[in-house]
Design a protein around this motif. Structure first.
Motif, PDB file in Angstrom:
ATOM      1  N   VAL A  41      -9.532   1.306  -0.476  1.00 27.26           N
ATOM      2  CA  VAL A  41      -9.105   0.001   0.273  1.00 27.26           C
ATOM      3  C   VAL A  41     -10.407  -1.107   0.365  1.00 27.26           C
ATOM      4  O   VAL A  41     -11.495  -0.516   0.950  1.00 27.26           O
ATOM      5  CB  VAL A  41      -8.495   0.264   1.849  1.00 27.26           C
ATOM      6  CG1 VAL A  41      -8.660  -0.889   2.609  1.00 27.26           C
ATOM      7  CG2 VAL A  41      -7.346   1.199   1.757  1.00 27.26           C
TER       8      VAL A  41
ATOM      9  N   LEU B  99     -11.664  10.806   4.789  1.00 26.42           N
ATOM     10  CA  LEU B  99     -12.004   9.613   4.942  1.00 26.42           C
ATOM     11  C   LEU B  99     -13.384   9.246   4.926  1.00 26.42           C
ATOM     12  O   LEU B  99     -14.083   9.662   5.254  1.00 26.42           O
ATOM     13  CB  LEU B  99     -11.366   9.266   6.618  1.00 26.42           C
ATOM     14  CG  LEU B  99     -11.451   7.953   7.160  1.00 26.42           C
ATOM     15  CD1 LEU B  99     -10.676   6.897   6.373  1.00 26.42           C
ATOM     16  CD2 LEU B  99     -11.162   7.908   8.665  1.00 26.42           C
TER      17      LEU B  99
ATOM     18  N   LEU C 134      -1.253   5.918   4.364  1.00 25.59           N
ATOM     19  CA  LEU C 134      -1.741   6.524   3.341  1.00 25.59           C
ATOM     20  C   LEU C 134      -2.520   7.858   3.636  1.00 25.59           C
ATOM     21  O   LEU C 134      -2.303   8.858   3.206  1.00 25.59           O
ATOM     22  CB  LEU C 134      -2.695   5.869   2.331  1.00 25.59           C
ATOM     23  CG  LEU C 134      -2.031   4.674   1.837  1.00 25.59           C
ATOM     24  CD1 LEU C 134      -3.221   3.794   1.170  1.00 25.59           C
ATOM     25  CD2 LEU C 134      -0.921   4.868   0.851  1.00 25.59           C
ATOM     26  N   LEU C 135      -3.331   7.799   4.878  1.00 25.77           N
ATOM     27  CA  LEU C 135      -4.014   8.835   5.577  1.00 25.77           C
ATOM     28  C   LEU C 135      -2.845   9.924   6.067  1.00 25.77           C
ATOM     29  O   LEU C 135      -3.040  11.009   6.010  1.00 25.77           O
ATOM     30  CB  LEU C 135      -5.003   8.463   6.580  1.00 25.77           C
ATOM     31  CG  LEU C 135      -6.104   7.679   6.121  1.00 25.77           C
ATOM     32  CD1 LEU C 135      -6.918   6.932   7.238  1.00 25.77           C
ATOM     33  CD2 LEU C 135      -7.266   8.675   5.508  1.00 25.77           C
TER      34      LEU C 135
ATOM     35  N   ALA D  26      -4.439   1.345   5.517  1.00 24.51           N
ATOM     36  CA  ALA D  26      -4.770   2.620   5.292  1.00 24.51           C
ATOM     37  C   ALA D  26      -3.961   3.682   6.043  1.00 24.51           C
ATOM     38  O   ALA D  26      -3.888   4.815   5.423  1.00 24.51           O
ATOM     39  CB  ALA D  26      -6.245   2.843   5.458  1.00 24.51           C
TER      40      ALA D  26
ATOM     41  N   PRO E 274       0.834  -1.171   0.123  1.00 22.89           N
ATOM     42  CA  PRO E 274       0.126   0.031   0.166  1.00 22.89           C
ATOM     43  C   PRO E 274       0.676   1.273   0.209  1.00 22.89           C
ATOM     44  O   PRO E 274       0.563   2.287  -0.656  1.00 22.89           O
ATOM     45  CB  PRO E 274      -0.749  -0.256   1.386  1.00 22.89           C
ATOM     46  CG  PRO E 274      -0.942  -1.556   1.373  1.00 22.89           C
ATOM     47  CD  PRO E 274       0.419  -2.136   0.997  1.00 22.89           C
TER      48      PRO E 274
ATOM     49  N   CYS F 104     -14.122  14.223  -1.541  1.00 21.55           N
ATOM     50  CA  CYS F 104     -12.791  14.330  -2.420  1.00 21.55           C
ATOM     51  C   CYS F 104     -13.017  15.710  -2.954  1.00 21.55           C
ATOM     52  O   CYS F 104     -12.029  16.734  -2.637  1.00 21.55           O
ATOM     53  CB  CYS F 104     -12.332  13.267  -3.169  1.00 21.55           C
ATOM     54  SG  CYS F 104     -11.670  11.776  -2.355  1.00 21.55           S
TER      55      CYS F 104
ATOM     56  N   VAL G 177      -8.887   8.584   1.560  1.00 25.30           N
ATOM     57  CA  VAL G 177      -8.899   7.107   1.397  1.00 25.30           C
ATOM     58  C   VAL G 177     -10.399   6.736   1.896  1.00 25.30           C
ATOM     59  O   VAL G 177     -11.156   7.253   2.529  1.00 25.30           O
ATOM     60  CB  VAL G 177      -8.085   6.539   2.666  1.00 25.30           C
ATOM     61  CG1 VAL G 177      -8.238   5.156   2.650  1.00 25.30           C
ATOM     62  CG2 VAL G 177      -6.667   7.028   2.353  1.00 25.30           C
TER      63      VAL G 177
ATOM     64  N   VAL H 178     -12.536   3.534   2.841  1.00 31.33           N
ATOM     65  CA  VAL H 178     -12.351   2.282   3.361  1.00 31.33           C
ATOM     66  C   VAL H 178     -13.769   1.281   2.940  1.00 31.33           C
ATOM     67  O   VAL H 178     -14.713   1.646   3.691  1.00 31.33           O
ATOM     68  CB  VAL H 178     -11.962   2.140   4.703  1.00 31.33           C
ATOM     69  CG1 VAL H 178     -11.550   0.746   5.156  1.00 31.33           C
ATOM     70  CG2 VAL H 178     -10.665   3.042   4.932  1.00 31.33           C
TER      71      VAL H 178
ATOM     72  N   HIS I  90      -7.299  -3.483   7.420  1.00 34.23           N
ATOM     73  CA  HIS I  90      -7.546  -2.105   6.815  1.00 34.23           C
ATOM     74  C   HIS I  90      -6.824  -1.035   7.641  1.00 34.23           C
ATOM     75  O   HIS I  90      -6.439  -0.278   6.835  1.00 34.23           O
ATOM     76  CB  HIS I  90      -8.939  -1.598   6.926  1.00 34.23           C
ATOM     77  CG  HIS I  90      -9.971  -2.455   6.137  1.00 34.23           C
ATOM     78  ND1 HIS I  90     -11.103  -2.572   5.907  1.00 34.23           N
ATOM     79  CD2 HIS I  90      -9.597  -3.257   5.103  1.00 34.23           C
ATOM     80  CE1 HIS I  90     -11.962  -3.347   5.147  1.00 34.23           C
ATOM     81  NE2 HIS I  90     -10.615  -3.823   4.539  1.00 34.23           N
TER      82      HIS I  90
ATOM     83  N   ALA J  30      -5.750   9.525  -4.620  1.00 34.96           N
ATOM     84  CA  ALA J  30      -6.761   8.891  -3.542  1.00 34.96           C
ATOM     85  C   ALA J  30      -6.677   7.422  -3.702  1.00 34.96           C
ATOM     86  O   ALA J  30      -6.009   6.657  -4.672  1.00 34.96           O
ATOM     87  CB  ALA J  30      -8.029   9.365  -4.050  1.00 34.96           C
ATOM     88  N   VAL J  31      -7.254   6.889  -2.711  1.00 38.56           N
ATOM     89  CA  VAL J  31      -7.084   5.343  -2.486  1.00 38.56           C
ATOM     90  C   VAL J  31      -8.264   4.802  -1.846  1.00 38.56           C
ATOM     91  O   VAL J  31      -9.099   5.202  -1.137  1.00 38.56           O
ATOM     92  CB  VAL J  31      -5.784   4.925  -1.562  1.00 38.56           C
ATOM     93  CG1 VAL J  31      -5.993   3.383  -1.496  1.00 38.56           C
ATOM     94  CG2 VAL J  31      -4.496   5.640  -1.905  1.00 38.56           C
TER      95      VAL J  31
END
Length: 295
Positions: free
Chosen positions: A73, A122, A88-89, A85, A61, A260, A95, A97, A81, A70-71
């Motif tokens: 998961v 998030l 990345l956060l 995550a 990751p 986002c 992110v 999730v 998780h 952006a991601v």
């Protein structure tokens, strides 16, 4: 127009097929594209790359940092998780999730804290929150009078390799909280009982003046019970099937992209934590064989 580059973690999940289709094939969200997958050059990832014309595959990751904006998961096991995550956060990446948000209250709190420190967007949420049955019950709840009980039914396996009841049980819990208006649920504040008989787990708890009953039935031999909710109030009963449409992951993805765009949380942090707090109270009560909660 600049493109928001999205990386995806947890490609074993069938949800990823929908995410890639929505973003790269049908282009439902112009300016957003899946550009990277995590997990190495597996057969599954190679197939997704061909389907979605995705060029980058990384091992871990954290390798996404610097290559995506952006991601998502989507790993099936919520216990993974946080590890996936959190870095990345911390790097400030938005992110999403996928369900369940986490496999424990401690992990959920850590992810929320990481997002708050960096200011990263998030998001999380069950697709069951968006089905027509929830809208129907919300619209007709007033006909039941003052709400006294919410009874939820659906599939979930306490022995699932993907963190037991967390894997599918989160759907019931999130739907129930949606019907209650997403109340704040402090970890450890609930008194919960849970029992198992064969393929069925029944859990009871209370939030405010409302009793909650969750019935989790283990799927078997290609069969599984449907999601269903019943509201009981002082003047009536209202019930509805909670049926997921074919493109059930579309609303959660759209809500995350909108968050986002606005550079803000998808929803209040307490609403992200509450389902995990409820489900942890259920699993702890089931494991201990005694009521979970305050003395």
């Amino acid at each position: 127009m600049s493109v928001r580059r999205i990386g995806i973690i947890g490609t074993e999940n069938s949800h990823v097929d929908q995410f890639v289709r929505f973003l790269n094939i049908e282009e439902r969200h112009p300016g957003n594209r899946a550009v990277a997958l995590v997990g190495g050059r597996t057969e599954r990832n190679e197939a997704l790359c061909r389907t979605g014309n995705i060029g980058l595959v990384v091992e871990n990751p954290a390798d996404l940092i610097g290559h995506v904006d952006a991601v998502i998961v989507s790993s099936r096991d919520g216990r993974t998780h946080r590890e996936q995550a959190e870095p990345l956060l911390a790097a400030g990446l938005p992110v999403f999730v996928d369900k369940p948000f986490a496999g424990s209250v401690a992990d959920a709190q850590a992810l929320i804290a990481a997002a708050e420190r960096s200011g990263a967007t998030l998001g999380s949420g069950s697709a069951l929150r968006f089905v027509s049955g929830i809208s129907y019950l919300t619209d007709h709840a007033g006909q039941c009078g003052a709400l006294r009980q919410v009874a939820m039914t659906g599939p979930a396996d306490p022995d699932s390799e993907y963190a037991g009841l967390f894997f599918y049980g989160i759907h019931q819990v999130e739907a129930a909280l949606q019907l209650l208006g997403d109340p704040v649920v402090e970890p450890g504040s609930l008194t919960t009982t849970a029992s198992r008989h064969g393929d069925t787990v029944v859990a009871l708890t209370r939030i405010g003046d409302v009793s909650l009953t969750f019935t989790f039935v283990t799927p078997s031999d290609g069969e599984q019970t449907s999601f269903h909710a019943t509201l009981t109030g002082t003047s009536g009963v209202c019930a509805a099937a909670l049926t997921l449409p074919a493109d059930y992951t579309a609303p959660p993805l759209a809500r995350f992209i909108d968050a986002c765009d606005r550079n803000e949380p998808q929803k209040d942090r307490s609403a992200v934590l509450a389902p995990i707090a409820v489900l942890e109270s259920v699993t702890d009560a089931l494991a201990s064989g005694a009521p979970y909660g305050k003395d």
